[in-house]
Design an enzyme around this catalytic site. Structure first.
Site, PDB file in Angstrom:
ATOM      1  N   ASP A 203       0.840  -1.195   0.000  1.00  0.00           N
ATOM      2  CA  ASP A 203       0.000   0.000   0.000  1.00  0.00           C
ATOM      3  C   ASP A 203       0.882   1.254   0.000  1.00  0.00           C
ATOM      4  O   ASP A 203       1.883   1.315   0.716  1.00  0.00           O
ATOM      5  CB  ASP A 203      -0.867  -0.055   1.275  1.00  0.00           C
ATOM      6  CG  ASP A 203      -1.989   0.945   1.279  1.00  0.00           C
ATOM      7  OD1 ASP A 203      -2.814   0.914   0.350  1.00  0.00           O
ATOM      8  OD2 ASP A 203      -2.067   1.756   2.230  1.00  0.00           O
ATOM      9  N   GLU A 265       1.755  -0.534  -4.950  1.00  0.00           N
ATOM     10  CA  GLU A 265       0.745   0.457  -5.298  1.00  0.00           C
ATOM     11  C   GLU A 265       1.503   1.756  -5.552  1.00  0.00           C
ATOM     12  O   GLU A 265       1.721   2.570  -4.654  1.00  0.00           O
ATOM     13  CB  GLU A 265      -0.283   0.665  -4.173  1.00  0.00           C
ATOM     14  CG  GLU A 265      -1.423   1.568  -4.648  1.00  0.00           C
ATOM     15  CD  GLU A 265      -2.109   2.367  -3.553  1.00  0.00           C
ATOM     16  OE1 GLU A 265      -3.179   2.923  -3.810  1.00  0.00           O
ATOM     17  OE2 GLU A 265      -1.570   2.459  -2.421  1.00  0.00           O
TER      18      GLU A 265
END
Ligand code: GLC
Length: 530
Positions: A203, A265
């Site tokens: 993330d 990401e």
């Protein structure tokens, strides 16, 4: 783990599951890990090689799992460690790997580290987070803005300092200048690797490290994209620091030592910058999401330009990742295709035949669109915090329609699903499985073709000359893909061979004698004659 072919993530197709919305095994209206186990046969039938689970850890769910309160356990609403172990084993028995979502940029404010950190300036974990004194007038330490709106600093009244949160105030940013934070994440990764987890989606991968001197972000320049102009500052000090690459060089050694995969990401729009996350010696992330591609329109020139620029910028051997939908940006059947089945079929053909690793988001295989929802009811905190209804992410997080029955095969007919299900009768897995001409069968057949043809997995990409509105490329020596992304008929010259799969399935097997005629929003994969 299934056979440890180190390149499985290059050859394979990955599938993102938003666990809360996939399948509810206990009738509480929320999906859970047992629900994923119950539907592994669907995923094996579809032909996916790996599953990325959105965060499954204990969390107060202020940002639906992206506020982690314990990295080493499973949220009780989703299951427990034993269920996860079973999922890994049951998936492995079907040759499917499980990836978890790792959230290293920030924790929940309820994580024991932060609870301790905010207890006093001398606390053991104080330096695990980013603290700074407010300015003498009481304003935040610098001009940094949160991605989710407002200043990125929150005053902690107990200790009189501000902590940094690039997202919600309930998501304090970790301090990646602190070695102990690095050590803690080495341990977290090791814990999951030992449990058979095949890798991580990371993330906010470009955000971990902040400017050590906490310098103000500069104003935009004229060349910046509209969202930067709107925001009024360039995020060059609150994230996107070069030192983050040291983190990934370290993690790559940990991952490679046991054949695991790291997917970033990487919210970056310059292909040259994106390329740096693979590492100049391919010693950083294995795969990086390409947000330029996701945010482009379904237009031949726009998409071709992004694919060519990506190809040109990436170091030799770096593997692109292609995605149309996820839990943040929405579903491609709505964003790219306005729900038009022909465009949805062209998009799936593109995703599954470009050079790179495709990621499908649960529901993509049936062409599931976003579900229109009233932003006033949003469970996503972002529309409320930003005051922008269009930033509501709930419409792309709704339950999977497994059937047209009440409860959609997602939950018990009498249960209230955590988010509305949408029109399950219009589009669901069961109906499409029974229809050889469906989008679901097209997706499955494209995945099977990719498995069968080395050209479609590892073959090089080369754009082919096309008329306006079309996009065509060669894969390896023996295949070509041609798409008509326009409303007029086109003929793609110089293609000879046999159609392996066409979006218009009646054309499968058709011979092509030098020019491939494509009707509006049609595409074909052609096995080319030597
Ligand atoms: C990532 C996640 C998103 C989350 C944010 C903050 O962008 O994909 O869902 O809200 O990070 O953790």
């Amino acid at each position: 783990m299934p056979n440890d072919d180190a390149a499985w993530w290059r050859d394979g197709v990955l599938y993102q599951i938003y666990v809360r919305s996939f399948a509810d095994s206990d009738g509480d209206g929320s999906g859970d890990l047992q629900g994923v186990i119950d539907h592994l046969d669907h995923l094996a039938w579809l032909g996916v090689d790996g599953i990325w689970l959105s965060p499954i850890h204990p969390s107060p769910n202020t940002d639906w799992g992206y506020d982690v309160a314990d990295y080493l356990d499973v949220h009780p609403e989703l299951g427990d460690l034993q269920t996860l172990d079973r999922l890994v084993a049951e998936a492995g028995a079907r040759d499917i790997r499980i990836l978890l979502d790792l959230v290293p940029n920030h924790t929940s404010d309820r994580h024991a580290w932060f609870v301790d950190a905010r207890s006093s300036r001398e606390a053991e974990h104080r330096e695990w987070y980013v603290w700074a004194d407010p300015r003498p007038d009481g304003s935040p330490p610098n001009n940094w803005l949160s991605v989710f709106g407002g200043p990125a600093w929150e005053l902690d009244p107990t200790t009189g300092q501000c902590y940094l949160h690039n997202f919600l105030p309930e998501q304090p940013d970790l301090n990646w200048w602190n070695r102990e934070v690095h050590d803690a994440f080495d341990d977290i990764m090791g814990f999951w690797f030992e449990r058979g987890i095949a890798g991580f989606r990371i993330d906010v991968a470009n955000g971990l490290v902040k400017d050590a001197e906490l310098r103000d972000n500069p104003p935009p320049t004229g060349e910046d994209p509209p969202e930067v102009l709107r925001r009024g500052q360039r995020f060059v000090h609150n994230m996107n620091r070069p030192e983050v690459h040291d983190v990934y060089r370290r993690w790559r050694t940990l991952a490679d030592a046991s054949g695991r995969v790291l997917v970033g990401e990487t919210w970056l729009f310059d292909p040259e910058v994106l390329a740096t996350f693979y590492g100049s010696d391919l010693d950083e992330l294995h795969l990086c999401f390409n947000f330029s591609f996701m945010f482009a329109n379904l237009e031949a020139n726009a998409l071709r330009a992004i694919v060519e620029a990506t190809d040109a910028a990436f170091p030799e051997g770096a593997q692109p990742a292609w995605t149309g939908s996820n839990h943040d940006v929405g579903r491609f059947p709505s964003r790219w295709c306005a729900g038009d089945p022909a465009r949805i079929r062209c998009s799936l053909m593109t995703l599954l035949t470009l050079r790179g690793t495709p990621f499908l988001y649960y529901g993509d295989e049936i062409g599931l669109p976003d579900v229109p929802l009233d932003p006033a009811d949003a469970l996503d905190p972002v529309p409320r915090r930003t005051g922008k209804a269009e930033r509501n992410r709930d419409p792309c997080r709704t339950p999977m329609p497994w059937s047209g029955e009440p409860g959609a095969g997602f939950t018990d007919p009498g249960a209230t699903p955590w988010l509305p299900i949408g029109d399950a009768a219009a589009s669901n897995v069961a109906d499409q499985r029974g229809d050889r001409g469906s989008t679901l069968h097209l997706t499955r057949d494209l995945i099977a073709l990719r498995r069968e043809r080395p050209d479609l997995r590892g073959g090089s990409y080369e754009s082919l000359p096309v008329p306006a509105g079309a996009w065509a490329w060669r894969r390896g020596d023996g295949h070509a893909v041609a798409l008509n992304l326009s409303g007029s008929e086109v003929a793609v010259e110089g293609v000879r061979g046999r159609i392996a799969i066409a979006t218009e399935r009646a054309r499968d097997g058709e011979g092509v004698g030098g020019a491939l005629a494509l009707g509006p929003w049609q595409g074909a994969v052609v096995e080319t004659a030597p």
